[in-house]
Design an enzyme around this catalytic site. Structure first.
Site, PDB file in Angstrom:
ATOM      1  N   ASP A  73       0.830  -1.205   0.000  1.00 24.64           N
ATOM      2  CA  ASP A  73       0.000   0.000   0.000  1.00 24.64           C
ATOM      3  C   ASP A  73       0.866   1.256   0.000  1.00 24.64           C
ATOM      4  OD1 ASP A  73       0.789  -0.657   2.703  1.00 24.64           O
ATOM      5  OD2 ASP A  73      -0.609   0.859   3.419  1.00 24.64           O
ATOM      6  N   GLU A 128      -0.213  -0.956   5.655  1.00 26.34           N
ATOM      7  CA  GLU A 128       0.850  -0.601   6.605  1.00 26.34           C
ATOM      8  C   GLU A 128       0.839   0.878   6.937  1.00 26.34           C
ATOM      9  OE1 GLU A 128       4.940   0.780   7.771  1.00 26.34           O
ATOM     10  OE2 GLU A 128       3.743   1.327   6.015  1.00 26.34           O
ATOM     11  N   GLU A 129       0.349   1.706   6.024  1.00 23.10           N
ATOM     12  CA  GLU A 129       0.475   3.152   6.164  1.00 23.10           C
ATOM     13  C   GLU A 129      -0.613   3.795   7.035  1.00 23.10           C
ATOM     14  OE1 GLU A 129       3.030   4.561   5.368  1.00 23.10           O
ATOM     15  OE2 GLU A 129       3.891   3.839   3.490  1.00 23.10           O
ATOM     16  N   GLU A 157      11.777  -2.193   3.759  1.00 26.12           N
ATOM     17  CA  GLU A 157      11.547  -0.748   3.863  1.00 26.12           C
ATOM     18  C   GLU A 157      12.750   0.008   3.290  1.00 26.12           C
ATOM     19  OE1 GLU A 157       9.172   1.232   4.857  1.00 26.12           O
ATOM     20  OE2 GLU A 157       7.761  -0.013   5.973  1.00 26.12           O
ATOM     21  N   HIS A 331       6.334   9.473   1.479  1.00 28.00           N
ATOM     22  CA  HIS A 331       5.124  10.269   1.715  1.00 28.00           C
ATOM     23  C   HIS A 331       5.210  11.680   1.137  1.00 28.00           C
ATOM     24  CE1 HIS A 331       4.282   7.642   5.570  1.00 28.00           C
ATOM     25  NE2 HIS A 331       4.612   6.924   4.491  1.00 28.00           N
TER      26      HIS A 331
END
Length: 355
Positions: A73, A128-129, A157, A331
């Site tokens: 995601d 996960e976000e 990650e 992000h």
């Protein structure tokens, strides 16, 4: 995209294909379907699915099993799709760094490593976000811990291509004050709860965070106000106020110990725990972890954040963070990843698993 995923294409092209399938948290079904379909084409993989989480496992009969995990995601799109590859070999787009480049490496390994020196489990999970209650890896831990069994885990990650050991723990509390409402024209009849929060902020400003060394890695802590709530109207003396405080703590502490430390800082105030997640110790002394660090060839560092390695740690599986991409770009509207970094991660993991 209307076609399936080609897992044997160049890893950078595969990254772009993944990025071009929007998969904002809780909207991952299309990408999960494509991942599952692509993995089921390889007879050396046993594939399972729970919701929008897909797990593929080899059965080579090796003495050791390694888990490679990554979330599919992304955060909400910020006018940064479709992906764009520039002339300097930089791929731009939502999720490029966090973490579809790492997922592309996992998928390439799943397709191309039809034999390896370790058995392998590939985990592709959702949500996960966002809030932990939706986290696909959390769901797998609760429903299918046997799918995640292994001796060592790598969470893909973005780490800038270095090994980040363990992770910080995190908790949030509300430090609350109360007063008495009154009309602001007659403020002496009330008791201002917002004013009572001043000592809370003063204690935060004076607090000296710890720096804790574990296995040669230094974990810096942080104790910070992240939100203040109070007030009812422009002419009312407020009778309630709450300061939300986030404590990022070293993995030498349990969640209970971290909460006790925070309560000690705010002694005399009402402290209400709102959420918490444990840290994870580095685990670099494990033979598989040591071999992995040697294979990557860079000095390991402490993970200055919370990640899902904590979930593997809770299962008794030593875990590290490693992946292509700059974590500081996660992000952001300008999110991107260098193609060379993706290819390097694939090359180093392939060498570790076949050498």
């Amino acid at each position: 995209m209307g076609r399936g995923l080609d897992l044997k294409t160049d890893v950078a092209a595969l990254t772009a294909d993944l990025v071009d399938v929007p998969s904002v948290s809780r909207e991952e079904k299309q990408l999960a379907d494509l991942v599952e379909q692509a993995l089921r084409a390889y007879p050396h993989l046993a594939v399972d699915r729970d919701g929008d989480a897909v797990v593929a496992r080899t059965r080579f009969g090796r003495a050791e099993r390694v888990v490679l995990a990554g979330h599919i995601d992304t955060v909400p799109i910020a006018d940064n799709l479709p992906s764009r590859l520039d002339a300097d070999g930089v791929l731009w787009g939502c999720g490029t760094s966090d973490m579809k480049a790492g997922v592309a490496v996992q998928l390439r390994l799943a397709a191309t490593l039809e034999d390896a020196n370790r058995d392998l489990t590939y985990v592709f999970y959702d949500a996960e976000e966002i809030a932990a209650e939706f986290n696909g890896l959390k769901r797998l831990v609760e429903r299918h811990p046997d799918w995640l069994a292994g001796d060592f885990a790598v969470l893909m990650e973005p780490t800038g291509g270095r090994v980040d050991g363990g992770c910080q723990g995190t908790l949030r509390v509300r430090v609350e004050t109360t007063g008495r409402r009154a009309h602001s024209a007659r403020s002496w009849l009330g008791e201002n709860a917002i004013h009572k929060a001043a000592p809370i902020l003063a204690r935060l400003a004076a607090y000296e965070p710890r720096r804790v060394e574990i296995d040669g890695l230094t974990y810096p802590e942080g104790l910070n106000a992240v939100m203040i709530e109070g007030g009812h109207a422009g002419n009312v003396i407020p009778d309630t106020c709450a300061v939300t405080v986030n404590y990022r703590f070293s993995p030498d502490q349990s969640e209970a110990e971290a909460l006790d430390r925070v309560r000690g800082v705010f002694e005399g105030f009402d402290v209400v725990l709102t959420d918490s997640a444990p840290g994870a110790l580095p685990g670099l002394s494990h033979p598989a972890a040591a071999a992995f660090v040697d294979a990557i060839g860079t000095a390991p560092a402490a993970k200055e954040a919370w990640t899902d390695v904590a979930r593997f740690s809770a299962l008794g599986i030593p875990a590290v963070n490693y992946g292509p991409g700059d974590p500081t770009l996660a992000h952001t509207r300008e999110e991107h990843v260098e193609v060379a970094a993706i290819r390097e991660a694939e090359r180093k993991l392939t060498a570790w698993l076949t050498g």
